[in-house]
Design a protein around this motif. Structure first.
Motif, short mmCIF file in Angstrom:
data_model
loop_
_atom_site.label_atom_id
_atom_site.label_comp_id
_atom_site.label_asym_id
_atom_site.label_seq_id
_atom_site.Cartn_x
_atom_site.Cartn_y
_atom_site.Cartn_z
N ASP A 112 52.67 9.07 -0.04
CA ASP A 112 51.22 8.89 -1.05
C ASP A 112 51.88 10.02 -2.07
OD1 ASP A 112 51.99 11.85 0.19
OD2 ASP A 112 50.43 11.58 1.61
N PHE A 120 31.73 8.49 -3.61
CA PHE A 120 33.18 8.02 -3.93
C PHE A 120 33.61 8.46 -3.59
CE2 PHE A 120 30.27 5.56 -7.05
CZ PHE A 120 30.46 4.03 -6.95
N SER A 121 33.54 10.39 -3.39
CA SER A 121 34.32 10.94 -3.27
C SER A 121 33.93 12.07 -2.22
CB SER A 121 35.70 11.72 -4.12
OG SER A 121 34.72 12.58 -5.29
N CYS A 175 37.84 10.90 0.10
CA CYS A 175 37.90 9.34 -0.29
C CYS A 175 36.84 8.60 0.74
CB CYS A 175 38.42 9.04 -1.39
SG CYS A 175 39.89 10.01 -1.90
N SER A 207 38.72 3.51 -0.01
CA SER A 207 40.16 4.29 -1.06
C SER A 207 40.84 5.21 -0.57
CB SER A 207 39.70 4.23 -2.25
OG SER A 207 38.73 5.44 -1.97
N THR A 208 42.02 6.45 -1.16
CA THR A 208 42.22 7.21 -0.47
C THR A 208 42.95 8.04 -1.75
OG1 THR A 208 44.65 5.87 -0.94
CG2 THR A 208 44.07 5.97 1.46
N ARG A 212 44.67 9.42 -4.67
CA ARG A 212 45.95 9.54 -5.40
C ARG A 212 46.12 10.43 -5.86
NH1 ARG A 212 48.34 8.17 -9.90
NH2 ARG A 212 46.70 7.35 -10.63
N VAL A 252 46.78 13.21 -9.34
CA VAL A 252 47.03 12.80 -10.58
C VAL A 252 47.84 13.54 -11.66
CG1 VAL A 252 46.42 12.15 -13.02
CG2 VAL A 252 45.18 11.62 -10.56
N TYR A 280 43.16 15.08 -7.54
CA TYR A 280 43.58 13.82 -7.20
C TYR A 280 42.63 13.34 -7.78
CZ TYR A 280 46.71 16.37 -3.98
OH TYR A 280 48.01 16.81 -3.61
N VAL A 281 42.83 11.49 -8.10
CA VAL A 281 41.54 10.25 -7.61
C VAL A 281 41.32 9.89 -6.28
CG1 VAL A 281 41.81 10.08 -10.02
CG2 VAL A 281 42.80 8.73 -8.97
N CYS A 282 40.08 9.46 -6.03
CA CYS A 282 40.02 8.16 -5.15
C CYS A 282 40.38 6.72 -5.94
CB CYS A 282 38.67 8.27 -4.60
SG CYS A 282 38.50 9.60 -3.79
N GLU A 283 41.62 5.97 -5.03
CA GLU A 283 41.69 4.60 -5.53
C GLU A 283 42.06 3.70 -4.48
OE1 GLU A 283 46.02 5.18 -8.16
OE2 GLU A 283 44.27 5.50 -8.69
#
Ligand SMILES: *[C@@H]1O[C@H](CO)[C@@H](O)[C@H](O)[C@H]1NC(C)=O
Ligand SMILES: *[C@@H]1O[C@H](CO)[C@@H](O)[C@H](O)[C@H]1NC(C)=O
Ligand SMILES: *[C@@H]1O[C@H](CO)[C@@H](O)[C@H](O)[C@H]1NC(C)=O
Ligand SMILES: *[C@@H]1O[C@H](CO)[C@@H](O)[C@H](O)[C@H]1NC(C)=O
Ligand SMILES: *[C@@H]1O[C@H](CO)[C@@H](O)[C@H](O)[C@H]1NC(C)=O
Ligand SMILES: *[C@@H]1O[C@H](CO)[C@@H](O)[C@H](O)[C@H]1NC(C)=O
Ligand SMILES: *[C@@H]1O[C@H](CO)[C@@H](O)[C@H](O)[C@H]1NC(C)=O
Ligand SMILES: *[C@@H]1O[C@H](CO)[C@@H](O)[C@H](O)[C@H]1NC(C)=O
Ligand SMILES: *[C@@H]1O[C@H](CO)[C@@H](O)[C@H](O)[C@H]1NC(C)=O
Ligand SMILES: *[C@@H]1O[C@H](CO)[C@@H](O)[C@H](O)[C@H]1NC(C)=O
Ligand SMILES: *[C@@H]1O[C@H](CO)[C@@H](O)[C@H](O)[C@H]1NC(C)=O
Ligand SMILES: *[C@@H]1O[C@H](CO)[C@@H](O)[C@H](O)[C@H]1NC(C)=O
Length: 519
Positions: free
Chosen positions: A265, A479-480, A497, A501-502, A504, A506, A516-519
């Motif tokens: 990850d 979304f999160s 997330c 989505s998980t 990631r 940044v 982190y962002v959810c994608e």
């Protein structure tokens, strides 16, 4: 604190414009006068508590409230009884919202800790909680064990009240008390529960879809009968000295998995963001030739063939002995350290008592004789119909409600991928995306309804309820989710997330959820 008499103040703090009476009813005379008979309910008592007046497991209430106890008569003869409490904060702290909380395990007690958590949340809830339709004395104080008679499992109405109707039995009466205290119905109704309480949340969506606008159903045991099979399976796979997976063996296995997959990850943090993306070959841990499985000082070097088989069986989960079809999912990479409870403790506490009391009505029944083909149908018929809530047809609830589920990847009780499987079943039933009303948040390193022992640095408070309120009342689909408060006391936060989505990474501090962002 704002003065009770300022109506302008009240209106400003409320969700919708209300016309409220000017003063809080007198708690000591409230309740006995409320008409509960139409809900088969009887008023018991009412007590006023100031701030810090109630202490549940060390958590104190921050706002004062009026506590009302009542009981509900149910069952075919009307002689079964469910006791519930409603906590009514003062007008200034009340935001026109009703919150009911669920139970854990075999119920029998009110979850005061969650009641205080919701009361203190700042969201202005009137909070209710019940005991699941029986007293703890009817479930041996929660201590299910082989050969022990569990009275409530012999009363079909009480079994139904345990999960299917635990919340619905008291909710109409509790809402009536709220109405009578504040002079009108609560604008929104919410539910929060985990484990058995998660199953109770699914029961609300399936059997009582009109009672709640928003449901949090975490670590849900909603396929309860087969969850019990999973406990039994894992116990049977590890029930000899050759297959016993001791803590050092579990540690060794988990560490090997993390060594192989931690950085998939992008962050080296002894945590798998998505265990499904880990393709570790467990056979690589097999003992070869002359290397001893464990050194004389107990250091584990490799897994014997019987240990390896046991580990694989727990990853695989229970299957039918006749045609190999899956009966419940297995456990995930990274959860290995949490498996000790699976090696008999949970089976003895839940599976064996359910088989002995509910399915076979025989306290001498030997669970080692469970037939993994023919007895499955028996379990489904005699237990599943009463304690499962896996209908995919949540159409009625979907038309007006929202539902959030959280599930820890390292849950020491429940196989983590069951809620993923169930989400996919829902998507198949509804022919596509269901995130207009249902979302699942998987928690990397998360345990059962909070932290996992081996992941003390992982934030263990999931901020589900505020997100649900924003979704229900303002249409903000989450979304999160923020998670905070790791058991190790650090200030680490994480971003959860909406599956699939998980998170990631940044940039910035890896211990801060905003990195982190959810994608
Ligand atoms: C509430 O009612 C009780 C019983 O009538 C009375 O003793 C008490 O003083 C009242 N409390 C308030 C705040 O009015
Ligand atoms: C009250 O109990 C009776 C008899 O058990 C039942 O038929 C009725 O549906 C119950 N009413 C409510 C509101 O639950
Ligand atoms: C009120 O009733 C509940 C439920 O029966 C009981 O546990 C509690 O002790 C009672 N409280 C008072 C003040 O009598
Ligand atoms: C609350 O209860 C806990 C035990 O659960 C106890 O350790 C603590 O001292 C209590 N706190 C107060 C303020 O009474
Ligand atoms: C309720 O009444 C029925 C019929 O008389 C009886 O068989 C049952 O044991 C009673 N249940 C409880 C919990 O008292
Ligand atoms: C497994 O090992 C634990 C810890 O050494 C021990 O308590 C337990 O009895 C063992 N179980 C079996 C089935 O050998
Ligand atoms: C297993 O690992 C945990 C930390 O990950 C540690 O606290 C524990 O002592 C270890 N147990 C054994 C028996 O090695
Ligand atoms: C045992 O041998 C296999 C096949 O060569 C290898 O993949 C595995 O890593 C070895 N196991 C250990 C514990 O060294
Ligand atoms: C296995 O048998 C069960 C019970 O008859 C049936 O429901 C299931 O579909 C079968 N699965 C397979 C893979 O044949
Ligand atoms: C372990 O479970 C299996 C499968 O039910 C059973 O055949 C075996 O007798 C059990 N062994 C022990 C030591 O209990
Ligand atoms: C789903 O439930 C609704 C009622 O909520 C019903 O009208 C519909 O027929 C059900 N659909 C299926 C496929 O069973
Ligand atoms: C957490 O604590 C560290 C060190 O004490 C501090 O630098 C950091 O700003 C804190 N983070 C947050 C989100 O409060």
């Amino acid at each position: 604190m704002k003065p009770y008499t300022s109506v302008a103040c009240l209106l400003a703090s409320s969700v919708t414009a209300l016309v409220l009476p000017y003063s809080t009813p007198n708690c000591s005379t409230f309740g006995s006068s409320a008409s509960l008979r139409q809900y088969n309910a009887t008023f018991l008592n009412a007590t006023h508590y100031g701030p810090r007046g109630v202490n549940a497991s060390g958590l104190l209430n921050t706002v004062s409230f009026c506590e009302v106890y009542a009981s509900v008569a149910y069952g075919p003869y009307g002689n079964d009884s469910l006791v519930f409490a409603v906590w009514l904060p003062e007008y200034v702290q009340y935001e026109n919202r009703f919150m009911a909380v669920g139970n854990g395990g075999m119920a029998g007690t009110i979850d005061y800790l969650n009641m205080i958590t919701q009361l203190n949340s700042g969201l202005g809830f009137a909070v209710a909680g019940g005991n699941g339709g029986h007293l703890a004395s009817a479930n041996n104080g929660g201590g299910g064990a082989p050969g022990v008679y569990i009275p409530y499992l012999h009363d079909q109405a009480q079994v139904t009240a345990w999960i299917h109707d635990a919340i619905s039995l008291f909710t109409p009466a509790a809402k009536a008390l709220v109405n009578s205290y504040y002079g009108q119905n609560a604008r929104y109704a919410y539910y929060d529960g985990c484990s058995t309480g998660g199953a109770q949340g699914f029961a609300l969506a399936q059997y009582h879809p009109d009672l709640f606008d928003g449901i949090v159903a975490s670590s849900p045991g909603n396929w309860y009968s087969h969850l019990a099979l999973s406990f039994l399976w894992n116990a049977q796979q590890t029930n000899t000295s050759a297959t016993n997976l001791t803590q050092p063996i579990l540690n060794f296995t988990k560490q090997a998995v993390l060594n192989a997959c931690d950085t998939l990850d992008g962050v080296q943090d002894q945590l798998l963001e998505d265990p499904l993306s880990c393709k570790f070959d467990i056979n690589s841990l097999a003992c070869n030739g002359s290397v001893p499985a464990a050194s004389s000082s107990g250091v584990i070097n490799c897994l014997t063939s019987t240990q390896l088989s046991a580990v694989k069986a727990i990853y695989a989960g229970p299957v039918r002995s006749d045609n190999g079809s899956q009966l419940y999912p297995g456990f995930s990479f990274g959860s290995e350290n949490e498996w000790l409870y699976q090696e008999g403790l949970l089976s003895n506490a839940f599976s064996v008592p359910i088989l002995q009391n509910l399915v076979f009505n025989n306290l001498q029944y030997n669970s080692n004789t469970f037939n993994w083909a023919s007895d499955v149908g028996l379990l489904d018929a005699r237990a599943g119909t009463l304690i499962d809530e896996i209908s995919l047809n949540l159409t009625a609830f979907r038309s007006h409600g929202k539902m959030l589920t959280t599930q820890g990847w390292a849950d020491q009780y429940n196989a983590a991928t069951w809620p993923i499987e169930h989400l996919e079943q829902l998507e198949t039933f509804f022919g596509g995306d269901v995130s207009d009303f249902y979302e699942l948040f998987m928690v990397p390193g998360g345990g059962h309804c909070g932290g996992a022992a081996d992941y003390a640095s992982v934030p263990a408070t999931y901020h589900t309820v505020p997100a649900l309120v924003a979704w229900v009342e303002r249409g903000f689909k989450p979304f999160s989710l923020l998670s905070t408060n790791p058991p190790d006391g650090s200030n680490r936060t994480r971003k959860l997330c909406a599956w699939p989505s998980t998170a990631r990474y940044v940039q910035g501090n890896v211990s801060d959820w905003t990195s982190y962002v959810c994608e």
